[in-house]
Scaffold this motif. Structure first.
Motif, PDB file in Angstrom:
ATOM      1  N   GLU A   1       0.817  -1.219   0.000  1.00  0.00           N
ATOM      2  CA  GLU A   1       0.000   0.000   0.000  1.00  0.00           C
ATOM      3  C   GLU A   1       0.850   1.267   0.000  1.00  0.00           C
ATOM      4  N   TYR A   2       2.121   1.092   0.260  1.00  0.00           N
ATOM      5  CA  TYR A   2       3.002   2.236   0.533  1.00  0.00           C
ATOM      6  C   TYR A   2       3.085   3.217  -0.624  1.00  0.00           C
ATOM      7  N   LEU A   3       3.360   2.711  -1.817  1.00  0.00           N
ATOM      8  CA  LEU A   3       3.578   3.584  -2.967  1.00  0.00           C
ATOM      9  C   LEU A   3       2.388   4.482  -3.234  1.00  0.00           C
ATOM     10  N   GLN A   4       1.210   3.925  -3.135  1.00  0.00           N
ATOM     11  CA  GLN A   4       0.005   4.720  -3.395  1.00  0.00           C
ATOM     12  C   GLN A   4      -0.219   5.740  -2.284  1.00  0.00           C
ATOM     13  N   LYS A   5       0.011   5.357  -1.036  1.00  0.00           N
ATOM     14  CA  LYS A   5      -0.260   6.247   0.090  1.00  0.00           C
ATOM     15  C   LYS A   5       0.641   7.481   0.092  1.00  0.00           C
ATOM     16  N   VAL A   6       1.896   7.320  -0.288  1.00  0.00           N
ATOM     17  CA  VAL A   6       2.819   8.457  -0.255  1.00  0.00           C
ATOM     18  C   VAL A   6       2.883   9.206  -1.583  1.00  0.00           C
ATOM     19  N   GLU A   7       2.089   8.770  -2.565  1.00  0.00           N
ATOM     20  CA  GLU A   7       2.020   9.436  -3.871  1.00  0.00           C
ATOM     21  C   GLU A   7       3.412   9.545  -4.506  1.00  0.00           C
ATOM     22  N   PHE A   8       4.011   8.408  -4.790  1.00  0.00           N
ATOM     23  CA  PHE A   8       5.376   8.350  -5.308  1.00  0.00           C
ATOM     24  C   PHE A   8       5.564   9.125  -6.610  1.00  0.00           C
ATOM     25  N   ASP A   9       4.527   9.267  -7.395  1.00  0.00           N
ATOM     26  CA  ASP A   9       4.667   9.910  -8.708  1.00  0.00           C
ATOM     27  C   ASP A   9       5.139  11.356  -8.620  1.00  0.00           C
ATOM     28  N   ARG A  10       4.942  11.996  -7.492  1.00  0.00           N
ATOM     29  CA  ARG A  10       5.260  13.424  -7.403  1.00  0.00           C
ATOM     30  C   ARG A  10       6.734  13.710  -7.150  1.00  0.00           C
ATOM     31  N   PHE A  11       7.536  12.667  -6.899  1.00  0.00           N
ATOM     32  CA  PHE A  11       8.932  12.865  -6.535  1.00  0.00           C
ATOM     33  C   PHE A  11       9.864  12.694  -7.737  1.00  0.00           C
ATOM     34  N   ASP A  12      10.960  13.469  -7.715  1.00  0.00           N
ATOM     35  CA  ASP A  12      11.950  13.422  -8.786  1.00  0.00           C
ATOM     36  C   ASP A  12      13.092  12.474  -8.461  1.00  0.00           C
ATOM     37  N   PHE A  13      13.522  12.465  -7.216  1.00  0.00           N
ATOM     38  CA  PHE A  13      14.625  11.623  -6.757  1.00  0.00           C
ATOM     39  C   PHE A  13      14.198  10.863  -5.512  1.00  0.00           C
ATOM     40  N   PHE A  14      14.863   9.736  -5.273  1.00  0.00           N
ATOM     41  CA  PHE A  14      14.568   8.946  -4.091  1.00  0.00           C
ATOM     42  C   PHE A  14      15.864   8.561  -3.391  1.00  0.00           C
TER      43      PHE A  14
END
Length: 242
Positions: free
Chosen positions: A111-124
């Protein structure tokens, strides 16, 4: 907010103006271009398992101590319950995001990726205080699918050095390299290519790989301002009009 790709077309227009010896046009384009650059925003996400030192790393990366006003909350228990952005003092448009720890009852991997809205980030930045575990590997592979950049940070290196320093014939450089290669091999065994792993102590920024890490991240920032002035300088040297 404009992205880097949209802004990157501007230097070509500026270069054309310079080739045509149009100083007035080039100067105007420089002003327009710098305005666009100021609207470029980079979002760096700091993630990993709870207890890995994510929040302390966020503060260190921003040049802050854990107890300073505006610092990310840290503690011995799970403290980051939602993704929160913290601006970098040197780059106002660069935001460092402290993400919740993955793998807890509150943030399960599926569930993590959806909850933190990963699409909005450029780098990890994937942080681990020991070896990189299954949850870290899962995150890295998902980021790869998104075709975005990520870095591995092995945190709390100062603790390792203190523990190893009690042993006879302790060699810090060899110990650091052993830790680095151990992390790299574990990641390679999971199909992550040849990842670069930074060894960092958030409490001793002058040691280990922190400065190398900062320089690496800085290289990923938009260099459009430097490009603009490089083109402008070239025009000045060629035409002797500056």
């Amino acid at each position: 907010m404009e992205n880097i790709d949209e802004v990157s077309a501007v230097p070509r227009e500026l270069e054309e103006a310079l080739k045509n010896n149009s100083l007035t046009t080039a100067a105007g384009k420089i002003q327009d271009y710098l305005k666009e650059i100021n609207n470029v925003e980079l979002n760096i996400a700091v993630t990993g398992e709870t207890g890995s030192g994510k929040s302390t790393f966020v503060n260190a990366f921003r040049g802050m101590k854990n107890n300073e006003e505006g610092a990310a909350l840290t503690g011995v228990v799970e403290t980051t319950m939602e993704a929160k952005a913290y601006p970098h003092p040197k780059y106002p448009n660069l935001k460092v995001w402290d993400l919740p720890g993955i793998g807890t009852s509150n943030f399960k991997p599926e569930e993590y990726l959806q909850k933190v809205e990963f699409d909005r980030f450029d780098f990890f930045i994937i942080v681990s205080s020991e070896r990189f575990r299954a949850n870290d590997i899962t995150l890295a592979k998902e980021i790869q699918k998104m075709k975005k950049k990520f870095y591995f940070v092995r945190s709390k290196i100062d603790n390792d050095m203190k523990a190893e320093g009690r042993k006879e014939m302790f060699d810090q450089d060899k110990t650091l390299e052993t830790i680095r290669q151990y992390c790299i091999k574990g990641l390679e065994d999971q199909g992550l290519g040849s990842p670069k792993v930074f060894l960092i102590s958030s409490f001793d920024l002058g040691y280990y790989d922190f400065h190398d890490f900062e320089e690496t991240i800085e290289k990923e920032l938009p260099d459009h301002k430097r490009s603009v002035f490089a083109f402008f300088l070239e025009y000045c040297l060629q035409t002797r009009k500056c």
